[in-house]
Design an enzyme around this catalytic site. Structure first.
Site, short mmCIF file in Angstrom:
data_model
loop_
_atom_site.label_atom_id
_atom_site.label_comp_id
_atom_site.label_asym_id
_atom_site.label_seq_id
_atom_site.Cartn_x
_atom_site.Cartn_y
_atom_site.Cartn_z
N ASP A 101 0.89 -1.15 0.01
CA ASP A 101 0.03 -0.03 0.03
C ASP A 101 0.99 1.03 0.12
O ASP A 101 0.45 2.27 -0.54
CB ASP A 101 -0.77 -0.11 1.14
CG ASP A 101 -2.19 -0.67 0.82
OD1 ASP A 101 -2.68 -0.61 -0.15
OD2 ASP A 101 -2.82 -1.46 1.87
N GLU A 152 -5.10 4.83 -0.35
CA GLU A 152 -3.97 3.73 -0.28
C GLU A 152 -2.96 4.16 0.96
O GLU A 152 -2.74 3.29 1.56
CB GLU A 152 -3.16 3.65 -1.46
CG GLU A 152 -3.73 3.22 -2.71
CD GLU A 152 -4.11 1.64 -2.57
OE1 GLU A 152 -3.81 1.29 -1.65
OE2 GLU A 152 -4.63 1.21 -3.65
N TYR A 193 -3.10 -0.62 9.03
CA TYR A 193 -2.31 -1.72 9.37
C TYR A 193 -1.44 -1.30 10.65
O TYR A 193 -1.35 -2.01 11.55
CB TYR A 193 -1.37 -2.25 8.26
CG TYR A 193 -2.39 -2.67 7.16
CD1 TYR A 193 -2.98 -3.78 7.17
CD2 TYR A 193 -2.11 -2.30 5.73
CE1 TYR A 193 -3.79 -4.25 6.32
CE2 TYR A 193 -2.66 -2.77 4.78
CZ TYR A 193 -3.77 -3.81 5.07
OH TYR A 193 -4.18 -4.01 3.95
N GLU A 205 -3.31 -4.60 -7.16
CA GLU A 205 -4.45 -4.62 -6.39
C GLU A 205 -5.17 -5.71 -6.20
O GLU A 205 -6.03 -5.76 -5.37
CB GLU A 205 -4.96 -3.41 -7.05
CG GLU A 205 -4.24 -1.98 -7.06
CD GLU A 205 -4.87 -0.98 -6.22
OE1 GLU A 205 -5.93 -1.06 -5.74
OE2 GLU A 205 -4.36 0.20 -6.21
N GLU A 236 -10.35 -1.87 -2.84
CA GLU A 236 -9.33 -2.23 -3.89
C GLU A 236 -10.31 -2.87 -5.28
O GLU A 236 -9.68 -2.74 -6.44
CB GLU A 236 -8.37 -3.53 -3.40
CG GLU A 236 -7.49 -2.98 -2.09
CD GLU A 236 -6.52 -1.94 -2.57
OE1 GLU A 236 -6.69 -1.20 -3.89
OE2 GLU A 236 -5.68 -1.50 -1.87
N HIS A 259 -10.70 0.09 -7.40
CA HIS A 259 -9.46 0.53 -7.81
C HIS A 259 -9.01 -0.33 -9.03
O HIS A 259 -8.70 0.07 -10.09
CB HIS A 259 -8.37 0.32 -6.69
CG HIS A 259 -8.64 1.23 -5.69
ND1 HIS A 259 -7.37 1.50 -4.78
CD2 HIS A 259 -9.67 2.01 -5.39
CE1 HIS A 259 -8.12 2.24 -3.69
NE2 HIS A 259 -9.10 2.80 -4.12
#
Length: 321
Positions: free
Chosen positions: A67, A98, A105, A158, A192, A195
């Site tokens: 990312d 992104e 995380y 992605e 994603e 995307h």
């Protein structure tokens, strides 16, 4: 009247309706990690084995790296070759999200891990040969590839390369564990999928303008790249999952999503693996609705956003009709 130096973007004069519909979808599903109660997963976390905890940390470290690559390099490179001013606006939105994904995380790490564990995760991430190889391969294409090659690399990243990491939280969600951690992953997957289909759509516009000979050459390059990335991804998957016994299941999931990436690019699937071949627990994790329907309500009525939707097959085909 003086000459135009810079043109204002006009959303009332749309050149490509897919730009507008994608912008609207992305803004409707905007989210932030700070609205999700990750600490509610601590009881589940404490029950995992040391090996499982290490696996979760490493897969999220790998996802953070990818990312980061997308937000810092990938979207900047794609923006150099836009067809419309509205496409650049959509890519700006994607670039920001992104960054949200990468930060999410770290929110998971700060909730579940000690500082020493977090340092270990990032040391592993920044030195793992298979992670570094796929980041380098994709980034080299971003720096040196043609506009269409860059779009192929982005879609492969992605819609394919993320999924070796997504498997773990989806597996736990399918087993009713780490529900809030997995909810972040489902939000990321939802992003994603948009995307990948949007950039794949833009690829198809350019690809269809090429002479047949150039199309054939680019298709050969595309499939060669996929084989190369898959071979590296197999090794990465073995390193992550051999100890816990999930390796072959994860490889099936990877092949299934590699086919999805090819479909986003308007190409034929390469692997025989379909949804029915994927571990049903993981597919159940993807399709399960959010358990926190009101987690946005704490920020007031001005911030009313959609809840996490169940992932459907046609989510990979947004705007492709």
């Amino acid at each position: 009247m003086s000459e135009t130096y810079y043109k204002a973007i006009n959303w009332n004069a749309i050149e490509d309706i897919i730009d507008k519909s994608t912008w609207e979808k992305l803004t409707e599903q905007f989210w932030l990690d700070t609205r999700i109660p990750l600490s509610n997963d601590l009881d589940d976390w404490r029950k995992l084995s040391a090996e499982e905890k290490e696996l979760v940390g490493y897969v999220f470290g790998g996802l953070t790296l990818l990312d980061t690559l997308q937000s810092e390099n990938g979207m900047d490179e794609l923006k150099k070759d836009v067809r419309t001013s509205h496409e650049e606006a959509v890519l700006n939105n994607i670039q920001f999200m992104e960054s949200v994904h990468a930060k999410s995380y770290s929110s998971i790490f700060s909730t579940l891990n000690t500082k020493a564990e977090i340092d270990n995760i990032f040391e592993w991430t920044n030195t793992n040969p298979y992670l570094q190889k796929k980041a380098e391969r994709i980034n080299e294409i971003y720096k040196n590839g043609t506009p269409l090659e860059k779009k192929i690399a982005s879609v492969f990243l992605e819609t394919f390369l993320f999924y070796s990491g997504f498997y773990t939280p989806l597996y736990y969600l399918g087993n009713n564990k780490l529900a809030n951690v997995a909810e972040i992953i489902k939000l990321i997957i939802r992003d994603e999928s948009v995307h990948g289909t949007y950039i794949g759509y833009k690829f198809q516009l350019g690809f269809n303008e090429l002479p047949e000979e150039e199309q054939a050459s680019l298709k050969d390059w595309m499939y060669d790249l996929l084989y190369e990335l898959y071979e590296n991804e197999e090794k990465y998957t073995e390193q992550l999952y051999d100890g816990i016994g999930w390796t072959e299941e994860v490889k099936t999931f990877l092949r299934y999503n590699a086919n999805k990436a090819l479909m986003n690019l308007g190409q034929d699937p390469l692997f025989p693996d379909g949804a029915s071949d994927v571990n049903p627990i993981v597919m159940n994790g993807i399709s399960t609705g959010t358990s926190n329907h009101d987690f946005f309500s704490q920020v007031g009525n001005g911030y009313l956003l959609g809840s996490v939707e169940a992932m459907q097959e046609d989510d990979y085909l947004i705007g492709m009709d």
